[in-house]
Design a protein around this motif. Structure first.
Motif, PDB file in Angstrom:
ATOM      1  N   SER A  47       0.840  -1.188   0.000  1.00 22.13           N
ATOM      2  CA  SER A  47       0.000   0.000   0.000  1.00 22.13           C
ATOM      3  C   SER A  47       0.882   1.246   0.000  1.00 22.13           C
ATOM      4  CB  SER A  47      -0.891   0.018   1.247  1.00 22.13           C
ATOM      5  OG  SER A  47      -1.446   1.296   1.444  1.00 22.13           O
ATOM      6  N   HIS A 121       0.127  -4.559   3.771  1.00 21.15           N
ATOM      7  CA  HIS A 121      -0.844  -3.532   4.121  1.00 21.15           C
ATOM      8  C   HIS A 121      -0.710  -3.181   5.595  1.00 21.15           C
ATOM      9  CE1 HIS A 121      -2.863  -3.228   0.304  1.00 21.15           C
ATOM     10  NE2 HIS A 121      -2.887  -4.546   0.213  1.00 21.15           N
ATOM     11  N   GLU A 123      -2.789  -1.419   9.344  1.00 19.27           N
ATOM     12  CA  GLU A 123      -3.791  -0.713  10.128  1.00 19.27           C
ATOM     13  C   GLU A 123      -3.023   0.304  10.955  1.00 19.27           C
ATOM     14  OE1 GLU A 123      -6.369  -3.101  12.457  1.00 19.27           O
ATOM     15  OE2 GLU A 123      -6.991  -4.365  10.782  1.00 19.27           O
ATOM     16  N   ARG A 132      -7.110   1.851   7.525  1.00 16.28           N
ATOM     17  CA  ARG A 132      -6.896   0.439   7.155  1.00 16.28           C
ATOM     18  C   ARG A 132      -6.776   0.350   5.636  1.00 16.28           C
ATOM     19  NH1 ARG A 132     -11.584  -2.661   9.466  1.00 16.28           N
ATOM     20  NH2 ARG A 132     -10.361  -2.549  11.410  1.00 16.28           N
ATOM     21  N   THR A 133      -5.742  -0.345   5.152  1.00 18.00           N
ATOM     22  CA  THR A 133      -5.524  -0.421   3.707  1.00 18.00           C
ATOM     23  C   THR A 133      -5.765  -1.834   3.185  1.00 18.00           C
ATOM     24  OG1 THR A 133      -3.148  -0.963   3.785  1.00 18.00           O
ATOM     25  CG2 THR A 133      -3.758   1.374   3.929  1.00 18.00           C
ATOM     26  N   SER A 134      -6.003  -1.895   1.855  1.00 19.38           N
ATOM     27  CA  SER A 134      -6.217  -3.165   1.168  1.00 19.38           C
ATOM     28  C   SER A 134      -5.789  -2.988  -0.279  1.00 19.38           C
ATOM     29  CB  SER A 134      -7.693  -3.570   1.235  1.00 19.38           C
ATOM     30  OG  SER A 134      -8.484  -2.677   0.458  1.00 19.38           O
ATOM     31  N   GLY A 138      -8.665   1.226   0.703  1.00 15.35           N
ATOM     32  CA  GLY A 138      -8.751   1.123   2.147  1.00 15.35           C
ATOM     33  C   GLY A 138      -9.926   1.895   2.700  1.00 15.35           C
ATOM     34  N   SER A 139      -9.906   2.064   4.020  1.00 22.09           N
ATOM     35  CA  SER A 139     -10.972   2.765   4.725  1.00 22.09           C
ATOM     36  C   SER A 139     -10.366   3.592   5.850  1.00 22.09           C
ATOM     37  CB  SER A 139     -11.988   1.781   5.330  1.00 22.09           C
ATOM     38  OG  SER A 139     -12.579   0.968   4.334  1.00 22.09           O
ATOM     39  N   ASP A 189     -14.475   5.105   2.539  1.00 24.60           N
ATOM     40  CA  ASP A 189     -13.754   4.174   1.684  1.00 24.60           C
ATOM     41  C   ASP A 189     -13.043   4.949   0.578  1.00 24.60           C
ATOM     42  OD1 ASP A 189     -14.707   1.934   3.093  1.00 24.60           O
ATOM     43  OD2 ASP A 189     -16.537   1.903   1.900  1.00 24.60           O
TER      44      ASP A 189
END
Length: 205
Positions: A47, A121, A123, A132-134, A138-139, A189
């Motif tokens: 990320s 990734h 948090e 928080r990533t993905s 993320g969010s 998001d």
């Protein structure tokens, strides 16, 4: 003349315990070697927020300290707490143009590094705010539940809603605004494509 072998003074149970400890150490070292080989083959993305939040050298140190979980390789995901490794002098987070929601001299009380499949990734908690990533982006989970939902910001840069150095000068687009299903906290998001990244021992020398 072959010297006479003297019998060990240690009881047989102690010799067996010592041999078992040696085998355990060898097994642990072998698993770690296999785990690092697996990381080198598979992990190729990270990320961009993680790379901005954590200094490169300190992230590398964390990777060298990473060990496989008891469930690996059946469960490939592994996480570790980067406490004290993320200091880049970041200030707090602010949202919706309000005063900062969190003030922290180090910018992040902790970062949890997640390695899952091909990606790294995180948090990151800044006071009560969680980022928080993905692979999809993320969010941002805010410590508020009753704020006006700014649906008009969907499609805008994340920095227009969340003020923090890792969101500035980046084209992370907001893709949704709502509430966390478990806590009711407001959630933003966003989309942020992962960047090419390798574990330190897999990089060209």
């Amino acid at each position: 003349m072959t010297p006479e072998r003297r019998p060990s003074n240690k009881p047989r149970s102690e010799r067996r315990a010592a041999a078992k400890r040696l085998l355990d150490v060898e097994h642990t070292e072998h698993r770690l070697q296999l785990f690092r080989e697996w990381l080198a083959r598979n992990v190729c993305l990270a990320s961009p927020l993680l790379l901005d939040a954590c200094a490169a050298r300190r992230l590398d140190i964390a990777m060298w300290r990473l060990t496989p979980s008891d469930e690996w390789p059946a469960k490939v995901g592994v996480s570790t707490l980067l406490n004290g490794l993320e200091n880049k002098g970041h200030p707090g987070v602010s949202a919706w143009g309000r005063t900062p929601l969190a003030q922290d001299a180090y910018g992040a009380r902790h970062i949890i590094l997640h390695i899952d499949g091909r990606s790294a990734h995180m948090e990151m908690r800044v006071g009560p705010t969680l980022i928080r990533t993905s692979d999809r982006g993320g969010s941002v989970i805010l410590p508020i539940s009753s704020a006006v939902e700014r649906y008009d910001l969907i499609g805008s840069p994340l920095s227009s809603a969340v003020k923090h150095p890792i969101t500035q000068d980046r084209r992370y687009l907001i893709t949704g605004i709502g509430h966390h299903p478990a806590t009711g906290r407001q959630m933003i998001d966003f989309m942020a494509n992962p960047e090419q990244w390798r574990v330190p021992w897999a990089r060209p020398r």
